[in-house]
Scaffold this motif. Structure first.
Motif, mmCIF file in Angstrom:
data_model
loop_
_atom_site.group_PDB
_atom_site.id
_atom_site.type_symbol
_atom_site.label_atom_id
_atom_site.label_comp_id
_atom_site.label_asym_id
_atom_site.label_seq_id
_atom_site.Cartn_x
_atom_site.Cartn_y
_atom_site.Cartn_z
ATOM 1 N N GLY A 32 0.817 -1.210 0.000
ATOM 2 C CA GLY A 32 0.000 0.000 0.000
ATOM 3 C C GLY A 32 0.847 1.256 0.000
ATOM 4 N N TYR A 33 1.893 1.261 0.823
ATOM 5 C CA TYR A 33 2.801 2.410 0.846
ATOM 6 C C TYR A 33 3.512 2.572 -0.500
ATOM 7 N N LEU A 34 3.939 1.458 -1.080
ATOM 8 C CA LEU A 34 4.613 1.526 -2.379
ATOM 9 C C LEU A 34 3.688 2.103 -3.449
ATOM 10 N N ILE A 35 2.446 1.634 -3.459
ATOM 11 C CA ILE A 35 1.475 2.138 -4.442
ATOM 12 C C ILE A 35 1.229 3.628 -4.222
ATOM 13 N N ALA A 36 1.107 4.021 -2.953
ATOM 14 C CA ALA A 36 0.906 5.444 -2.648
ATOM 15 C C ALA A 36 2.071 6.272 -3.173
ATOM 16 N N GLY A 37 3.291 5.771 -2.979
ATOM 17 C CA GLY A 37 4.467 6.482 -3.481
ATOM 18 C C GLY A 37 4.484 6.568 -4.992
ATOM 19 N N ILE A 38 4.078 5.476 -5.640
ATOM 20 C CA ILE A 38 4.032 5.479 -7.110
ATOM 21 C C ILE A 38 3.040 6.522 -7.615
ATOM 22 N N VAL A 39 1.879 6.592 -6.962
ATOM 23 C CA VAL A 39 0.828 7.518 -7.409
ATOM 24 C C VAL A 39 1.265 8.973 -7.268
ATOM 25 N N ILE A 40 1.919 9.308 -6.151
ATOM 26 C CA ILE A 40 2.323 10.708 -5.958
ATOM 27 C C ILE A 40 3.673 11.007 -6.602
ATOM 28 N N GLY A 41 4.293 9.984 -7.193
ATOM 29 C CA GLY A 41 5.615 10.140 -7.783
ATOM 30 C C GLY A 41 5.599 10.863 -9.117
ATOM 31 N N PRO A 42 6.774 11.016 -9.708
ATOM 32 C CA PRO A 42 6.912 11.830 -10.933
ATOM 33 C C PRO A 42 6.229 11.244 -12.159
ATOM 34 N N TYR A 43 5.878 9.941 -12.130
ATOM 35 C CA TYR A 43 5.325 9.311 -13.328
ATOM 36 C C TYR A 43 3.802 9.306 -13.360
ATOM 37 N N LEU A 44 3.158 9.711 -12.244
ATOM 38 C CA LEU A 44 1.697 9.795 -12.249
ATOM 39 C C LEU A 44 1.255 11.215 -11.885
ATOM 40 N N LEU A 45 1.003 11.463 -10.595
ATOM 41 C CA LEU A 45 0.502 12.788 -10.219
ATOM 42 C C LEU A 45 1.597 13.846 -10.170
ATOM 43 N N GLY A 46 2.835 13.429 -9.974
ATOM 44 C CA GLY A 46 3.947 14.367 -10.030
ATOM 45 C C GLY A 46 4.127 15.243 -8.807
ATOM 46 N N PHE A 47 3.541 14.851 -7.662
ATOM 47 C CA PHE A 47 3.759 15.638 -6.443
ATOM 48 C C PHE A 47 5.222 15.562 -6.002
ATOM 49 N N ILE A 48 5.833 14.394 -6.203
ATOM 50 C CA ILE A 48 7.279 14.278 -6.028
ATOM 51 C C ILE A 48 7.877 14.496 -7.410
ATOM 52 N N GLU A 49 8.595 15.589 -7.562
ATOM 53 C CA GLU A 49 8.927 16.064 -8.896
ATOM 54 C C GLU A 49 10.008 15.255 -9.585
ATOM 55 N N SER A 50 10.856 14.572 -8.816
ATOM 56 C CA SER A 50 11.939 13.824 -9.442
ATOM 57 C C SER A 50 12.345 12.666 -8.558
ATOM 58 N N GLY A 51 13.032 11.717 -9.175
ATOM 59 C CA GLY A 51 13.551 10.592 -8.404
ATOM 60 C C GLY A 51 14.541 11.042 -7.352
ATOM 61 N N ASP A 52 15.286 12.126 -7.653
ATOM 62 C CA ASP A 52 16.267 12.620 -6.681
ATOM 63 C C ASP A 52 15.586 13.110 -5.412
ATOM 64 N N GLN A 53 14.438 13.783 -5.578
ATOM 65 C CA GLN A 53 13.713 14.246 -4.400
ATOM 66 C C GLN A 53 13.234 13.057 -3.575
ATOM 67 N N GLY A 54 12.762 12.018 -4.259
ATOM 68 C CA GLY A 54 12.367 10.800 -3.556
ATOM 69 C C GLY A 54 13.543 10.159 -2.846
#
Length: 624
Positions: A32-54
């Motif tokens: 669930g946490y992984l899916i949440a991270g994927i959704v807010i990550g740069p490849y979907l919603l883009g709240f986390i703007e880059s892999g470096d920020q993650g």
């Protein structure tokens, strides 16, 4: 997006939304946490703007892993470890070594550098403690042979994390990369001669051991006298922070020091307080860590070459499953148990994300390979719960008809009694002892080998067997018995027993334990009428004692309690019709509660109790 508060809001909101959904679907909180991270990550919603920020967030929250190792150490009481030595050393160590060797050999065959092959193979050999234990707990299998073997393997893997984290920097040192790596934080002892560095390392470990034995205990005792919970929590964090810093100073993994300190404090009287205070920090930090991992998965890489990534993912799961199946065969697990054991542990561990980051930090692997490994690990975590669901739903039921799960050699049951009792835990043992005291013998089946051994030493004749299997019930004499008591604490298994009895043993009067009203509703919908809620009588009996101490007469108390239970049982029969409609259920439940209270406290009852002298001889009265 640089606002800390905004990022915190996004992470927490995503966790609240996706983790409960994942758990409800049986996939576990980590996924669930992984899916949440994927959704807010740069490849979907883009709240986390880059892999470096993650990556930055992930490094910040890695302290949750340190706390996890400290808590693992707290659980490893040397005495309990010794009792589990067979499972840990034979089963767990075999799994880690053989799986690592197979993956390492295949990587070498593909002409991959031996240092990379070793780091990757050791990481891939680990399984997800969070996913496996959560799944076993939800299925009620922690005490089963599969659960015990899984726990032994996971425990060995948790211990193996320590040498793995120690080996990775050495792999960098072999090629001189460590000295050239400017990103690795230099320890304070790096300028010392090699012999002095070695001495410093052993000295730091010695300091931790001495502090654990003679320093932390007095500190926690002194703080606990203040009776300030927050100060004790601060002290627990101070211990972990301090040890982590000391390990960094000498160039070792902070997790190693935390683990050592945890083991030393395992027998401390403050162990449980430390666990309860640190557990929320561990859970929160690990949750954010997994979300950051999800946000850093490179989906462009997966889309660019999906066949390779998915093939490697399935290959890793297959290798791990085959090793585990071999172990299961050697330990004489049945086919169904063996598949559950193998599939359940076939994913790669959440801790592997840490080892990848560690290997990347020391330049044992590069960013491209790290992205691939993280994607593969996340996919194994996704595929395993799905495979387990398919196994439990479609394959295990078919296997059980042909190969009943017993977990050890089938026992020959020589006795044939009129009553069969399934489950001899707290509830079942009380029923069984009461019946035996009154001359009624039962054929008792239980599924926990340790409990059976203990009960036999106490003189109880308990047989090992899964009561939800037709063949086991036949062996126990279900064809001739009159009554079957199900004291099993797993509702799904209880329903299996009921279905089997309906189909194969219709003459049996089935009497079933229910944990609460909702379990009772489900049993009623399956046609069960003899339902016994485990807390009802005890709760009412406590209420009776309260009334007695308040000056109520003995016969009045007895009658009020009987009426309360009767009315509660009657309401159960009515409210079951509304259990799937929350609004109707609440409305009708409130109505019945009000009617019940009016009945028991109405003027008629008051008048009756005031003039009720039945039973109230001097021997039955109690002074108020």
């Amino acid at each position: 997006m640089n606002s800390f508060l905004l990022i915190a809001i996004i992470f927490i909101s995503a966790a609240i939304l996706f983790v409960p959904i994942a758990k409800k679907l049986g996939m576990g909180s980590v996924l669930g946490y992984l899916i949440a991270g994927i959704v807010i990550g740069p490849y979907l919603l883009g709240f986390i703007e880059s892999g470096d920020q993650g990556q930055d967030i992930m490094h910040t929250t890695e302290f949750g892993v340190v706390i996890m190792l400290f808590l693992i150490g707290l659980e490893l009481d040397p005495e309990n470890l010794w009792k589990m030595r067979d499972l840990i050393l034979r089963v767990g160590l075999f799994q880690v070594l053989v799986t690592s060797a197979l993956i390492f050999g295949f990587a070498i065959y593909l002409d991959i550098d031996w240092r990379i092959s070793l780091a990757v193979s050791l990481s891939m050999a680990l399984s997800s403690t969070a996913i496996v234990l959560s799944s076993l707990k939800e299925k009620g299998q922690l005490g089963s042979p599969v659960g015990k073997m899984s726990f032994g393997v996971l425990l060995m893997q948790d211990i193996a994390v320590i040498p793995i984290l120690a080996i990775i920097p050495l792999l960098a040192t072999v090629s001189g990369d460590l000295a050239a790596n400017s990103e690795v934080e230099a320890g304070l002892i790096d300028s010392l001669p090699t012999w002095a560095q070695t001495l410093s390392i052993f000295g730091a470990i010695g300091i931790i051991i001495l502090l654990g034995k003679y320093g932390f205990g007095p500190l926690l005792k002194w703080v606990s006298k203040s009776r300030l919970r927050e100060l004790f929590t601060a002290s627990a964090l101070l211990i972990v922070f301090g040890i982590s810093w000391l390990m960094q100073v000498v160039g070792l993994s902070p997790a190693l020091g935390a683990f050592i300190a945890g083991v030393i404090l395992a027998n401390s009287p403050y162990r449980h307080a430390l666990e309860s205070d640190l557990e929320p920090f561990k859970g929160l930090l690990l949750g954010v860590f997994f979300m950051a991992v999800g946000a850093t998965i490179n989906f462009n890489l997966i889309i660019a070459d999906p066949v390779t990534i998915i093939s490697i993912t399935l290959g890793i799961m297959l290798v791990k499953s085959l090793v585990l199946i071999l172990i299961g065969k050697l330990r004489k697990l049945s086919t169904g148990q063996n598949l559950s054991f193998a599939i359940g542990l076939s994913q790669v561990s959440e801790f592997s994300f840490v080892t990848y980051a560690f290997a990347l930090q020391f330049e044992v692997i590069d960013m491209s390979l790290s992205d691939q490994l993280m994607a593969i690990t996340a996919l194994t975590m996704t595929f395993t719960p799905l495979a387990s669901l398919a196994l439990d739903k479609f394959i295990i039921p078919k296997l059980e008809k042909e190969d009943p799960i017993t977990g050890k050699e089938d026992e020959v049951i020589h006795e044939k009694n009129q009553v069969i009792l399934l489950g001899f835990g707290n509830f079942g043992s009380t029923v069984g002892r009461f019946l035996r005291a009154n001359g009624v013998e039962c054929t008792i089946l239980d599924y926990d080998p340790d409990r059976i051994d203990f009960l036999r030493k106490m003189g109880f004749k308990v047989y090992f067997g899964d009561g939800s299997q037709v063949n086991v019930l036949k062996t126990a004499g279900a064809d001739e018995a009159k009554i079957l008591i199900s004291a099993i604490d797993t509702p799904s298994q209880t329903l299996q027993v009921i279905e089997i009895c309906k189909e194969h043993f219709p003459q049996l009067e089935v009497m079933v334990r229910a944990k609460n009203r909702y379990d009772a509703y489900e049993l009623m919908e399956n046609g069960v009428r003899n339902i016994y809620r485990e807390h009802l009588d005890t709760s009412v009996r406590m209420g009776e004692d309260v009334l007695r101490k308040m000056g109520f007469r003995a016969h009045t108390i007895h009658r009020l309690a009987a009426q309360f239970k009767k009315y509660d049982e009657d309401s159960l029969q009515i409210l079951v019709n509304f259990k799937n409609d929350e609004g109707e259920y609440i409305q009708n439940a409130k109505k019945h509660i009000e009617q019940q209270e009016n009945l028991l406290s109405g003027e008629l009852m008051k008048k009756f109790s005031l003039n009720d002298h039945a039973w109230d001889s001097d021997s039955l009265k109690e002074d108020s």
